[in-house]
Structure formats: C-alpha cells, structure tokens
Design an enzyme around this catalytic site. Structure first.
Site, mmCIF file in Angstrom:
data_model
loop_
_atom_site.group_PDB
_atom_site.id
_atom_site.type_symbol
_atom_site.label_atom_id
_atom_site.label_comp_id
_atom_site.label_asym_id
_atom_site.label_seq_id
_atom_site.Cartn_x
_atom_site.Cartn_y
_atom_site.Cartn_z
ATOM 1 C CE1 TYR A 133 16.911 81.157 -51.471
ATOM 2 C CE2 TYR A 133 16.979 81.144 -49.070
ATOM 3 C CZ TYR A 133 16.429 80.691 -50.259
ATOM 4 O OH TYR A 133 15.405 79.775 -50.237
HETATM 5 N N1 LIG Z 1 16.838 74.228 -49.254
HETATM 6 C C1 LIG Z 1 16.147 74.733 -48.256
HETATM 7 O O1 LIG Z 1 16.324 74.379 -47.084
HETATM 8 C C2 LIG Z 1 15.072 75.741 -48.548
HETATM 9 C C3 LIG Z 1 14.366 76.290 -47.491
HETATM 10 C C4 LIG Z 1 13.310 77.161 -47.772
HETATM 11 C C5 LIG Z 1 13.000 77.461 -49.090
HETATM 12 N N2 LIG Z 1 13.733 76.926 -50.099
HETATM 13 C C6 LIG Z 1 13.333 77.253 -51.488
HETATM 14 O O2 LIG Z 1 12.483 76.227 -51.920
HETATM 15 C C7 LIG Z 1 12.499 76.185 -53.350
HETATM 16 C C8 LIG Z 1 12.532 74.750 -53.828
HETATM 17 O O3 LIG Z 1 13.613 74.063 -53.243
HETATM 18 P P1 LIG Z 1 14.193 72.732 -53.924
HETATM 19 O O4 LIG Z 1 15.041 72.066 -52.937
HETATM 20 O O5 LIG Z 1 13.104 72.018 -54.616
HETATM 21 O O6 LIG Z 1 15.129 73.429 -55.028
HETATM 22 P P2 LIG Z 1 16.030 72.746 -56.146
HETATM 23 O O7 LIG Z 1 15.923 71.271 -56.116
HETATM 24 O O8 LIG Z 1 17.384 73.381 -56.052
HETATM 25 O O9 LIG Z 1 15.298 73.229 -57.480
HETATM 26 C C9 LIG Z 1 15.445 74.479 -58.027
HETATM 27 C C10 LIG Z 1 15.193 74.325 -59.512
HETATM 28 O O10 LIG Z 1 15.251 75.618 -60.126
HETATM 29 C C11 LIG Z 1 15.734 75.400 -61.413
HETATM 30 N N3 LIG Z 1 16.263 76.579 -62.064
HETATM 31 C C12 LIG Z 1 17.322 77.322 -61.670
HETATM 32 N N4 LIG Z 1 17.552 78.288 -62.582
HETATM 33 C C13 LIG Z 1 16.629 78.129 -63.552
HETATM 34 C C14 LIG Z 1 16.370 78.798 -64.776
HETATM 35 N N5 LIG Z 1 17.101 79.843 -65.161
HETATM 36 N N6 LIG Z 1 15.339 78.369 -65.548
HETATM 37 C C15 LIG Z 1 14.595 77.316 -65.173
HETATM 38 N N7 LIG Z 1 14.796 76.623 -64.034
HETATM 39 C C16 LIG Z 1 15.806 77.038 -63.246
HETATM 40 C C17 LIG Z 1 16.845 74.388 -61.232
HETATM 41 O O11 LIG Z 1 17.110 73.801 -62.469
HETATM 42 P P3 LIG Z 1 18.563 73.179 -62.874
HETATM 43 O O12 LIG Z 1 18.478 71.752 -62.480
HETATM 44 O O13 LIG Z 1 18.581 73.386 -64.345
HETATM 45 O O14 LIG Z 1 19.594 73.952 -62.112
HETATM 46 C C18 LIG Z 1 16.202 73.430 -60.242
HETATM 47 O O15 LIG Z 1 15.548 72.386 -60.896
HETATM 48 C C19 LIG Z 1 13.684 77.040 -53.772
HETATM 49 O O16 LIG Z 1 13.183 78.268 -54.243
HETATM 50 C C20 LIG Z 1 14.435 77.278 -52.496
HETATM 51 O O17 LIG Z 1 15.055 78.547 -52.529
HETATM 52 C C21 LIG Z 1 14.751 76.071 -49.855
#
Ligand SMILES: NC(=O)c1ccc[n+]([C@@H]2O[C@H](COP(=O)([O-])OP(=O)(O)OC[C@H]3O[C@@H](n4cnc5c(N)ncnc54)[C@H](OP(=O)(O)O)[C@@H]3O)[C@@H](O)[C@H]2O)c1
Length: 218
Positions: A133
């Site tokens: 990742y």
């Molecule tokens: N979690 C952490 O602690 C953390 C820390 C630092 C950074 N981040 C990053 O922050 C960002 C936002 O986090 P979050 O919690 O808001 O993420 P999230 O809720 O998991 O949202 C990710 C979204 O991406 C969509 N997605 C995945 N594949 C796709 C595709 N092929 N086409 C269109 N949409 C697609 C998903 O849709 P579906 O519902 O259809 O799957 C989901 O709605 C992410 O990039 C994550 O890597 C996370």
C-alpha cells in the site's frame, strides 16, 4: 464557484469533503462504481457519475472530468483489500486520473496520500499488504509530482471517525498519530479551493494549530 470532481466519491472522506464544498457554494461531482451509492451523494448535494476507476478507458475518464476546475483522488482499495487492489486502485487509478487531467486540460489535482509514503519499504513482500500500500501511494504521488499539473499531496495519519477539532499538526514530516476524517476533509477544502498549497506535499495529524493557520505557515 468551482467544479470539483472527487474520484472515489462514496469514500468516507470523499462524502465529508463533497458536503463541505457544496455548503460553500461549489459544484461537486463524485465518481462512484455502484449505482446504489448515488442517493448518499445526492443527499449532500453531490452529483454522482458512474465511473469504475479500475476499468474505465482513458478517454472516458478524461471525458468524466472535462471542464472541472480541480480533481481530488479520494479512492482507495480499502482496509480489507489485498495487494492486487493496492496496485489497481491506490497506484494505477490515481495515475490514470493524472493522465486524464493532462488529456482533459484539468490543471489542479489534490491527492489523498498517506503518512509513510515518503519512505516506503524498498521491496514490498506481496504478503505485507501495508508495505505494498505504501509503495503504491508513493508511486502515485511521484507520478503526480512530476506530472506538470498544479498538485498538492496530503498525507494524513491514521483516520478516525471522531468529531473534528479543527486543529492539526502539519509539516513535511510530523510524528505519527490519528486525525478525524472531517478534519482531513477541511484541509482538502482549503487545498482544492485555494492556490496556496500548489506544489506542496505534507503530513497531517491532529494537533493544536487551527487548520487555516497551519496551512498558511507551510
Ligand atoms: N484509513 C486510514 O487510516 C488512512 C490513513 C491515511 C490515508 N488513507 C487514505 O485516505 C483515503 C480516503 O480514506 P477513506 O477512509 O475515506 O476511504 P474509504 O472510505 O475506504 O473510501 C475509498 C473509496 O474508494 C472507492 N473505490 C474503490 N475502488 C474504486 C473504483 N474502482 N472506482 C471508483 N471508486 C472506487 C470505494 O468505493 P466502493 O464503496 O465501491 O468500494 C470507496 O468509496 C484512501 O485513499 C486511503 O488510502 C487512509
């Protein structure tokens, strides 16, 4: 008034960001991959467009963002996903959006990256999904930062659903920590609607400096 396109429009940060931008008078389109997510976007005033970032053609992705003033990459393979989707979403889809910006003439791109992407492991064991990742995030960030677009790379610490505090610690490299998704969304609003963070890459966690002040001090 700006028109902002959010790739991964149904994500948790994405929905908060969309709502904030709409409240402030902007037009927002969210790219989603399931029709049944449309209502959640419309509830906060965001227009939904069905675009699966992993299968859309380059021409169709460029068409989806044409005329936008800026894009935000908010998609992610998600916590339950394996190494393969880190490659196809966190890396390839983010870069597909960089290329689409070039084709469509959209100059402004704000990336939601992750803390740790500045120093990812050299060789990611495919079983170490977190390392894969971080490498995916780092690779996508590098592609954006060398793209010639007006970019900003935001690298938050661990995301929580706690209420936002409006206060952060932000800098090129900050000590690891948590940050509520709503505070990340507030940071992104400033990034995408103002020019001050163009060409900046920073880490961000909760802290004690008001968001606007922290960004102004960059
Ligand atoms: N979690 C952490 O602690 C953390 C820390 C630092 C950074 N981040 C990053 O922050 C960002 C936002 O986090 P979050 O919690 O808001 O993420 P999230 O809720 O998991 O949202 C990710 C979204 O991406 C969509 N997605 C995945 N594949 C796709 C595709 N092929 N086409 C269109 N949409 C697609 C998903 O849709 P579906 O519902 O259809 O799957 C989901 O709605 C992410 O990039 C994550 O890597 C996370």
């Amino acid at each position: 008034m700006m028109h902002v396109v959010i790739a991964g429009g149904h994500g948790q940060v994405a929905l908060l960001l969309g709502e904030l931008l709409v409240e402030r008078g902007h037009r927002v389109t969210g790219l989603i991959r399931s029709q049944d997510q449309t209502a959640d976007l419309e509830r906060v005033g965001v227009e939904a467009m069905l675009v699966d970032l992993e299968s859309v053609s380059p021409a169709d992705l460029a068409g989806a963002i044409e005329g936008a003033d800026g894009v935000v990459f908010a998609a992610g393979g998600g916590p339950g996903s394996g190494a393969a989707r880190k490659e196809t979403v966190d890396y390839e889809a983010a870069i597909a959006l960089v290329n689409a910006c070039g084709t469509a003439g959209v100059d402004r791109y704000v990336m939601i990256s992750a803390m740790g992407a500045a120093n990812p492991p050299d060789h990611a064991d495919p079983d170490d999904v977190y390392a894969v990742y971080l490498r995916a995030k780092a690779g996508a960030d590098d592609a954006l930062m060398t793209s010639g677009l007006d970019w900003t790379v935001v690298r938050p610490g661990r995301l929580t659903n706690e209420p936002g505090t409006g206060k952060i610690t932000l800098g090129p490299s900050v000590e690891g920590g948590d940050i509520p998704r709503s505070d990340v969304a507030e940071v992104l609003v400033v990034c995408v609607t103002e020019r001050s963070t163009v060409g900046e890459v920073f880490e961000v966690v909760s802290g004690d400096v008001p968001i606007l002040e922290a960004i102004a001090a960059l």
